[in-house]
Design a protein around this motif. Sequence first.
Motif, PDB file in Angstrom:
ATOM      1  N   TYR A  59      -3.026   3.892   4.786  1.00  0.00           N
ATOM      2  CA  TYR A  59      -2.723   2.230   4.917  1.00  0.00           C
ATOM      3  C   TYR A  59      -4.050   2.587   3.539  1.00  0.00           C
ATOM      4  CZ  TYR A  59      -8.468   2.945   6.616  1.00  0.00           C
ATOM      5  OH  TYR A  59      -9.530   3.599   6.856  1.00  0.00           O
ATOM      6  N   LEU A  60      -4.529   3.630   2.867  1.00  0.00           N
ATOM      7  CA  LEU A  60      -5.205   4.011   1.727  1.00  0.00           C
ATOM      8  C   LEU A  60      -4.951   3.679   0.479  1.00  0.00           C
ATOM      9  CD1 LEU A  60      -8.216   6.697   2.479  1.00  0.00           C
ATOM     10  CD2 LEU A  60      -7.968   4.416   3.019  1.00  0.00           C
ATOM     11  N   PHE A  61      -3.169   3.460   0.741  1.00  0.00           N
ATOM     12  CA  PHE A  61      -2.306   3.654  -0.688  1.00  0.00           C
ATOM     13  C   PHE A  61      -1.663   2.798  -0.235  1.00  0.00           C
ATOM     14  CE2 PHE A  61      -3.827   7.727   0.277  1.00  0.00           C
ATOM     15  CZ  PHE A  61      -4.686   8.467  -1.178  1.00  0.00           C
ATOM     16  N   GLU A  62      -1.579   1.617   1.072  1.00  0.00           N
ATOM     17  CA  GLU A  62      -0.603   0.704   0.645  1.00  0.00           C
ATOM     18  C   GLU A  62      -0.098  -0.142  -0.774  1.00  0.00           C
ATOM     19  OE1 GLU A  62      -2.727  -1.698   3.482  1.00  0.00           O
ATOM     20  OE2 GLU A  62      -1.773  -1.328   5.355  1.00  0.00           O
ATOM     21  N   ASP A  63      -1.329  -0.142  -1.884  1.00  0.00           N
ATOM     22  CA  ASP A  63      -1.379  -0.760  -2.509  1.00  0.00           C
ATOM     23  C   ASP A  63       0.370   0.262  -3.882  1.00  0.00           C
ATOM     24  OD1 ASP A  63      -3.389   1.453  -2.656  1.00  0.00           O
ATOM     25  OD2 ASP A  63      -3.450   0.358  -5.036  1.00  0.00           O
ATOM     26  N   LEU A  64       0.678   1.474  -3.133  1.00  0.00           N
ATOM     27  CA  LEU A  64       1.909   1.875  -3.608  1.00  0.00           C
ATOM     28  C   LEU A  64       2.357   1.567  -3.499  1.00  0.00           C
ATOM     29  CD1 LEU A  64      -0.208   5.455  -3.873  1.00  0.00           C
ATOM     30  CD2 LEU A  64      -0.688   3.128  -6.183  1.00  0.00           C
ATOM     31  N   TYR A  65       2.564   0.929  -1.973  1.00  0.00           N
ATOM     32  CA  TYR A  65       4.551   0.695  -1.777  1.00  0.00           C
ATOM     33  C   TYR A  65       4.746  -1.394  -1.757  1.00  0.00           C
ATOM     34  CZ  TYR A  65       3.940   5.339   0.113  1.00  0.00           C
ATOM     35  OH  TYR A  65       3.700   6.242   0.229  1.00  0.00           O
ATOM     36  N   ASP A  66       5.674  -1.350  -1.853  1.00  0.00           N
ATOM     37  CA  ASP A  66       6.150  -2.577  -1.710  1.00  0.00           C
ATOM     38  C   ASP A  66       5.366  -3.326  -0.247  1.00  0.00           C
ATOM     39  OD1 ASP A  66       7.314  -2.516  -3.641  1.00  0.00           O
ATOM     40  OD2 ASP A  66       9.489  -1.901  -2.878  1.00  0.00           O
ATOM     41  N   LYS A  67       5.468  -4.395  -0.212  1.00  0.00           N
ATOM     42  CA  LYS A  67       4.958  -5.531   0.532  1.00  0.00           C
ATOM     43  C   LYS A  67       5.208  -4.906   2.076  1.00  0.00           C
ATOM     44  CE  LYS A  67       2.983  -9.858   2.383  1.00  0.00           C
ATOM     45  NZ  LYS A  67       2.339 -11.716   2.158  1.00  0.00           N
ATOM     46  N   GLY A  68       4.854  -4.259   2.645  1.00  0.00           N
ATOM     47  CA  GLY A  68       5.246  -4.110   4.555  1.00  0.00           C
ATOM     48  C   GLY A  68       6.176  -2.929   4.515  1.00  0.00           C
TER      49      GLY A  68
END
Length: 337
Positions: free
Chosen positions: A160-169
């Motif tokens: 979850y610390l790197f959610e911003d690196l992935y497409d939403k969801g």
Amino acid sequence: MADKKNSETTELALWNDPEAPTTIDSSIDEMFAIEHARPSTKQISYIPSFFTTASLPFRNVNKTVFVRKGSNGIILTLTSPKNVPFGKYGRLLLSLLTTHAVISTQKNAPVYLEYATLSDLLKEMQLPKQRGGDIKEQLECFSNATFMFEQSIREVKAAYLFEDLYDKGSAPKGDVTVNTRTTGNIRFTEGVQYMEVDDGNDTKFGRFKIILSAEFAGFCQAHAVPIDYAVYKDISSASGKDLYAWLVYRNNGLKEPLFVPRKNLVEQFMPVDESSNRSQEAVNYKRLIDELKQIKEKYYPEVKFTIAPDGSGVTLYKSPTPILKDDKRYALITASI
């Protein structure tokens, strides 16, 4: 060159000034909070913390590029147009330059040093006049030299610390493996000038002007390891100086015992060429062990370590620091590069 900005920095023993600036990382404040205040006669200096894990060559390699692998995935690359700095006098000069950077009142800015004569520079370094040629040689090596560091740290962290690196969801659940790569390229100096005065019978060297680069000064101000200069100077071998600085840096920050395998110790402090046989590793390991014993006996009796009787390595333990936390003349090292 500009006028001298560091008028207070004419002695390396230097630190009778309680107002000398410090760099403190509160996350490791406890590292030095281990002794009661007592009168100090130590002659303090600094080296960049990076150079406790990978340092200069031990002797003159006559190369413009030198690469050394250190611990924690660190690689040091030294470059210099003529020859990279080296040996015990290169280390002493590096400590001098670092110390002036750390105590400068100007942060992340060039630091100006001036010496009327070579003898004045030697006096500050507490060296005899016979060492003038060695120090001038090292100063020429540091002129226009740079060091590049590379570090790669592999860790497992929560996804979850790197959610911003992935497409939403689409971020994964659980843990991911993270490899953090850090690099830097730093000049030691912006310029060096001195004069050779030849009277037909003798040559004198003087009017030394040294400008430490802003990036080197800033790096030292953020990542300085305080050491006892008198001890550092008296240790005769370059590898012994490296071991002493490493022990001061490493042991003070330990929360639990750390085992350092023989192979890792040799690779960091006295690496063996790939073409050498295994017996050379054993020879180098024995030399390092002898130097560790000498450091504990003569220079740093507070340090705690045990040597595996089977020759497999050394275990380090949290040790009292030779530097007092409450003395404002001293800087604390930072937690990371």
